[in-house]
Design an enzyme around this catalytic site. Structure first.
Site, PDB file in Angstrom:
ATOM      1  N   SER A 261     -14.723  48.077  -1.224  1.00 25.65           N
ATOM      2  CA  SER A 261     -14.014  48.644  -2.373  1.00 25.65           C
ATOM      3  C   SER A 261     -12.859  47.770  -2.841  1.00 25.65           C
ATOM      4  O   SER A 261     -12.533  47.765  -4.033  1.00 25.65           O
ATOM      5  CB  SER A 261     -13.488  50.043  -2.030  1.00 25.65           C
ATOM      6  OG  SER A 261     -14.565  50.936  -1.849  1.00 25.65           O
TER       7      SER A 261
ATOM      8  N   ASP B 180      -4.665  52.793  -0.609  1.00 26.56           N
ATOM      9  CA  ASP B 180      -6.025  52.436  -0.229  1.00 26.56           C
ATOM     10  C   ASP B 180      -6.575  51.396  -1.206  1.00 26.56           C
ATOM     11  O   ASP B 180      -6.017  51.167  -2.279  1.00 26.56           O
ATOM     12  CB  ASP B 180      -6.901  53.687  -0.202  1.00 26.56           C
ATOM     13  CG  ASP B 180      -8.164  53.502   0.626  1.00 26.56           C
ATOM     14  OD1 ASP B 180      -8.245  52.524   1.389  1.00 26.56           O
ATOM     15  OD2 ASP B 180      -9.067  54.348   0.520  1.00 26.56           O
TER      16      ASP B 180
ATOM     17  N   ASP C 276     -17.322  58.235  -1.671  1.00 29.20           N
ATOM     18  CA  ASP C 276     -17.608  57.185  -0.700  1.00 29.20           C
ATOM     19  C   ASP C 276     -17.246  57.601   0.718  1.00 29.20           C
ATOM     20  O   ASP C 276     -18.027  57.407   1.659  1.00 29.20           O
ATOM     21  CB  ASP C 276     -16.822  55.930  -1.075  1.00 29.20           C
ATOM     22  CG  ASP C 276     -16.926  54.829  -0.043  1.00 29.20           C
ATOM     23  OD1 ASP C 276     -17.996  54.193   0.027  1.00 29.20           O
ATOM     24  OD2 ASP C 276     -15.940  54.592   0.686  1.00 29.20           O
TER      25      ASP C 276
ATOM     26  N   ASP D  57     -17.991  51.700  -7.683  1.00 29.31           N
ATOM     27  CA  ASP D  57     -17.668  50.321  -7.315  1.00 29.31           C
ATOM     28  C   ASP D  57     -18.763  49.680  -6.466  1.00 29.31           C
ATOM     29  O   ASP D  57     -18.764  48.469  -6.263  1.00 29.31           O
ATOM     30  CB  ASP D  57     -16.318  50.243  -6.598  1.00 29.31           C
ATOM     31  CG  ASP D  57     -16.217  51.209  -5.425  1.00 29.31           C
ATOM     32  OD1 ASP D  57     -17.094  52.085  -5.285  1.00 29.31           O
ATOM     33  OD2 ASP D  57     -15.249  51.095  -4.653  1.00 29.31           O
TER      34      ASP D  57
END
Length: 626
Positions: free
Chosen positions: A210, A269, A431, A473
């Protein structure tokens, strides 16, 4: 200083590489390595660092020069072309191996580097950077583009982390239903007229993470696994890598745009941090928080004495805003207050401060809790399972807003910005739940993302000057292949008996999720007939295809390898793992990912293209690069 080659570092960190090279950004036969890499594209006016490394055997001297050539013109020295003198780092060594067998040869290289900080291209065209060494020239080619002119005042960019088309199809089926082969309604994503497919690979691997992919969206440049806003170099320092200006930084610097960043993960993150962070390691979370407030040395925003400082910041990650995990023990809540922010920690406080001039909302010490646990399995957000309160340390974070509420409050603040805005929204736990194959939690969060997209589309239709883009992504190899009659499945006493409950083709029929209240979420996540779904990569685990009342942990570590967790889906069928035995969850995949767009500039996002095009479409729509 001694560094280890980037690919070997990844292996040591647990990303189980099949092979390693000197560096993913270097041609194996070339002595010099240039960042940005060969084939990079630029929009005129954007800032970046040009780094040149010359790699050579131990003891061999370094003799090189760097030139830049525009189109078919004459080469000039890089210092003259960019108008800045390079900075030279200390000589260092690094090691790499050509493969990961036990008897692989270890190579040790000496490297010198020179960096041209904060440079830019001011005219469109084709450019060649040449590094001439005593072993011959090394050339990289760049294409520099000019934007066509402003089309939109605002951009709202959604990332459903890990979201690919199979998940979207499953979410539509669960949320809207199907009859006689026809969906009984569209997702909001489905109503966006611009449809494209983006390719997700990075500089160093066919499979992205990511950090790498979000950097591509936010800078227009491919990067490496774990890297944010930089090209990963060969040093061990995670903060000295050549940087690339982000869309948010440039939109604020050049156009005076307001910026909003909303996520339900930790705010530091990988995906949200790609809007401002510049580090080789997404794990530098304490530094990433500091960069948000104070900026990065030798970079454009630093010259003003401040970091990006978005007008809206919302998410989790409170642990890195205060001791003991914050950088140098700093109280960043107080530091952000000193910078003019209203700081909130609960849903109630958030709604009471909608429209605040500068708003920092941190609602959890870690990642925020997912939709299914906040709304259905609410025991999971109580102590002792949940100790994530950012104010009542050790207590549960009981009053968390959802993604829809956070986006609405963000728009309430940003719509008052006279120069327009860039709003960047992530649904992180699509995710985070798909990794442990917790399908229902992932799909519920995808539906929540879709509801949030609906809010943005309402705003954009009324405003008329807003580009909305939504994509994932990367993918997860997920799809639906039938249905499961849970009565038959649960009555079975063997794997074969249970598999008789899996309906295929005509036997699949329809699942019977019901949404009687019209909120687009199933009234019950435990109907008799559920979807039969899975991913194409997984650890050894068991699977019963039914919603888990607690977050899934499919595999546990035993004697150095991951085996099926006997407490996770204990009545499921046994599935032997097909990934590296040191992997505990499913991983990302190569699949192209759907891009949805609406509004001025959306025509740039049809067709099939590299993920970097999303940056250029958004930046050009705002008028950058004219």
């Amino acid at each position: 200083m001694k560094a280890i080659g980037a690919a070997l570092l990844l292996f040591l960190a647990g990303c189980f590489a099949q092979q390693t090279t000197r560096h993913g950004g270097c041609h194996p036969e070339d002595e010099a390595c240039v960042f940005p890499v060969d084939g990079a594209e630029f929009l005129i006016g954007g800032l970046f660092d040009l780094r040149v490394e010359v790699h050579r055997e131990m003891g061999r001297p370094d003799h090189h020069e760097v030139t830049v050539t525009k189109d078919a013109g004459e080469p000039v020295s890089a210092a003259e072309f960019f108008g800045v003198e390079p900075e030279f780092g200390d000589e260092y060594t690094f090691e790499y191996v050509e493969d990961l067998t036990e008897d692989a040869t270890i190579y040790e290289m000496t490297s010198n580097a020179e960096v041209y900080y904060n440079v830019t291209f001011t005219e469109p065209g084709e450019y060649k950077v040449t590094v001439s060494t005593d072993r011959g020239p090394v050339e990289v080619l760049y294409e520099v583009l000019a934007g066509p002119g402003k089309q939109a005042d605002n951009v709202i960019f959604f990332i459903g982390d890990g979201m690919q088309q199979g998940m979207i199809s499953a979410a539509r089926l669960i949320s809207r239903g199907q009859q006689h082969g026809f969906s009984q309604g569209d997702l909001y994503l489905d109503t966006m007229p611009g449809i494209g497919l983006q390719r997700t690979s990075g500089v160093d691997s066919i499979i992205t993470d990511s950090a790498n992919s979000a950097s591509s969206f936010n800078t227009g440049h491919k990067s490496s696994v774990n890297a944010l806003g930089v090209y990963a170099d060969t040093t061990s320092d995670t903060l000295d890598d050549p940087k690339v200006e982000t869309l948010a930084e440039r939109a604020k610097r050049e156009l005076g745009k307001c910026v909003g960043i909303v996520t339900n993960s930790e705010i530091q993150d990988a995906t949200p941090a790609a809007a401002w962070a510049h580090t080789r390691s997404r794990g530098d979370k304490d530094v990433i928080v500091d960069q948000l407030l104070n900026g990065v040395e030798n970079h454009s925003i630093f010259s003003s004495g401040n970091g990006l400082q978005p007008e809206v910041i919302m998410g989790g990650g409170g642990a890195f805003f205060h001791p003991p995990q914050s950088l140098n023990g700093t109280d960043y809540y107080e530091a952000f207050r000193d910078a003019g922010y209203t700081v909130v920690h609960t849903r109630e406080e958030l709604l009471a401060n909608a429209g605040a001039e500068k708003l920092l909302g941190i609602f959890h010490e870690g990642n925020m809790d997912v939709w299914l646990d906040r709304n259905v399995f609410t025991d999971n957000i109580q102590a002792p399972l949940n100790t994530g309160s950012p104010v009542n340390m050790g207590g549960p974070a009981e009053d968390q807003p959802g993604l829809v509420e956070m986006a609405k409050v963000a728009l309430e603040t940003l719509k008052g910005c006279s120069n327009g805005f860039y709003l960047y929204v992530e649904a992180a736990s699509i995710d985070k739940q798909m990794h442990p194959i917790d399908v229902d939690r992932a799909l519920a969060d995808l539906i929540e993302l879709d509801e949030t997209v609906g809010v943005a589309l309402d705003f954009a239709r009324e405003d008329g000057n807003t580009l909305v883009v939504a994509t994932g992504d990367h993918g997860h190899g997920f799809d639906v292949f039938g249905t499961v009659d849970t009565a038959i499945f649960n009555d079975g006493t063997t794997n074969v008996d249970k598999r008789n409950g899996v309906g295929l083709y005509a036997s699949a029929g329809m699942p019977n999720y019901v949404d009687s209240d019209g909120d687009h979420f199933p009234d019950s996540w435990s109907p008799r007939y559920v979807i039969a779904s899975g991913v194409n990569n997984f650890p050894t685990h068991s699977e019963d295809y039914q919603v888990s009342p607690v977050p899934r942990v499919p595999a546990i570590l035993v004697d150095g390898v991951f085996v099926s967790n006997p407490e996770d889906d204990p009545d499921g069928i046994f599935l032997s793992g097909n990934i590296n035995p040191r992997g505990s969850t499913g991983v990302h995949t190569l699949t192209d990912v759907t891009v949805f767009s609406y509004g001025p500039g959306s025509e740039r996002l049809t067709g099939t293209y590299e993920n970097t095009r999303i940056f250029f479409a958004m930046a050009e729509a705002l008028g950058l690069g004219e």
